[in-house]
Write an enzyme that holds these catalytic residues in place. Structure first.
Site, PDB file in Angstrom:
ATOM      1  N   PRO A  95      25.562 -44.332  -0.124  1.00 27.44           N
ATOM      2  CA  PRO A  95      26.042 -45.355  -1.052  1.00 27.44           C
ATOM      3  C   PRO A  95      25.058 -45.616  -2.186  1.00 27.44           C
ATOM      4  CG  PRO A  95      25.355 -46.352   1.031  1.00 27.44           C
ATOM      5  CD  PRO A  95      25.357 -44.872   1.244  1.00 27.44           C
ATOM      6  N   GLU A 122      21.275 -46.533  10.378  1.00 27.49           N
ATOM      7  CA  GLU A 122      20.680 -47.200   9.220  1.00 27.49           C
ATOM      8  C   GLU A 122      20.294 -46.218   8.120  1.00 27.49           C
ATOM      9  OE1 GLU A 122      20.327 -50.575   8.703  1.00 27.49           O
ATOM     10  OE2 GLU A 122      21.658 -50.573  10.445  1.00 27.49           O
ATOM     11  N   ARG A 160      40.073 -28.122  -4.062  1.00 30.45           N
ATOM     12  CA  ARG A 160      41.388 -28.097  -4.707  1.00 30.45           C
ATOM     13  C   ARG A 160      41.313 -27.617  -6.152  1.00 30.45           C
ATOM     14  NH1 ARG A 160      42.961 -32.309  -7.855  1.00 30.45           N
ATOM     15  NH2 ARG A 160      45.101 -32.227  -7.070  1.00 30.45           N
ATOM     16  N   ASP A 175      45.844 -33.739 -13.546  1.00 33.41           N
ATOM     17  CA  ASP A 175      45.579 -34.924 -12.743  1.00 33.41           C
ATOM     18  C   ASP A 175      44.933 -36.033 -13.562  1.00 33.41           C
ATOM     19  OD1 ASP A 175      46.589 -33.927 -10.393  1.00 33.41           O
ATOM     20  OD2 ASP A 175      44.673 -33.122  -9.717  1.00 33.41           O
TER      21      ASP A 175
END
Length: 248
Positions: A95, A122, A160, A175
């Site tokens: 993150p 963690e 893809r 897209d």
């Protein structure tokens, strides 16, 4: 394209390797995925890959040594597949990393492959990251229980886009985000659903008018839903002409 995924839960990746576009691409050998469990590189009877953090605190931290062995094994596999190490980065799903976007996906298409490192608990001993990780990638400003889901998202977004993976390569090109705008609305049979008809322009067979309508629909959606994207968008000369007819 070569992928090696380092995860203590390799069975999770059945969700992507066994189904859909990615599953078909793997069967056609348009991409290869090797799943590597760092527990296989431990030396104790408990196959332990985590320990308590120095300095105290909640949770456990993944240890550097088994992960190092797993990464070196992944690099050896990548070499066997003809990958140049400079073109096969070690990517840590975190993150704290750079947020995954279409531009990043396109850049990764130039790679021979990638080694995806999935953290748990963690996190991972910082020294391992300093020694081996080339890039950290996040899929959003939130925390998940592990890096497996982000790794699958990254793999799907890249595989893809490989040549001939999609039934029609234009499907990927058209897209959302590819040209800097959100995608336009799409319609199929029946012609009327809940008193809503398919826009007449899509039934006209006039390709130039359809292209213009779709672009203006992209503009409307992007301005309404993602004004940040609209502010950064730079139209082509033809699109600039179409924008003169745009009405909010």
């Amino acid at each position: 394209m070569f992928f090696a995924v380092i995860s203590i839960l390799p069975e999770m990746f059945d969700a992507i390797t066994q189904f859909g576009v990615v599953g078909r691409a793997l069967k056609r050998q348009q991409a290869t995925v090797h799943l590597i469990n760092p527990r296989d590189f431990t030396t104790d009877n408990y196959r332990r890959i985590d320990e308590r953090p120095f300095g105290g605190g909640p949770g456990m931290v993944m240890m550097a040594e088994p992960l190092e062995k797993a990464i070196l094994h992944a690099k050896a596999l990548a070499s066997q597949h003809g990958c140049q190490m400079s073109r096969c980065p070690v990517v840590y799903l975190s993150p704290q990393g750079k947020t995954l976007c279409e531009q990043t996906t396109v850049q990764m298409l130039d790679m021979d492959g990638m080694i995806l490192l999935c953290g748990r608990y963690e996190g991972i001993d910082e020294r391992l990251l300093n020694c081996y990780v080339n890039q950290e990638i996040s899929i959003g400003d939130y925390v998940l229980t592990g890096g497996e889901l982000p790794a699958m998202v990254l793999m799907d977004s890249v595989i893809r886009r490989l040549p001939a993976v999609m039934g029609d390569d234009l499907s990927a090109v058209q897209d959302s985000f590819v040209d800097g705008l959100l995608d336009c609305p799409h319609y199929t049979k029946p012609l009327v659903f809940h008193n809503q008809s398919v826009p007449e322009v899509l039934l006209s067979g006039h390709h130039a008018n359809i292209a213009k309508w779709r672009f203006l629909q992209q503009v409307k959606r992007t301005k309404d839903r993602r004004p940040d994207l609209w502010q950064a968008f730079e139209p082509t000369k033809e699109q600039a002409k179409w924008l003169k007819d745009f009405k909010d």
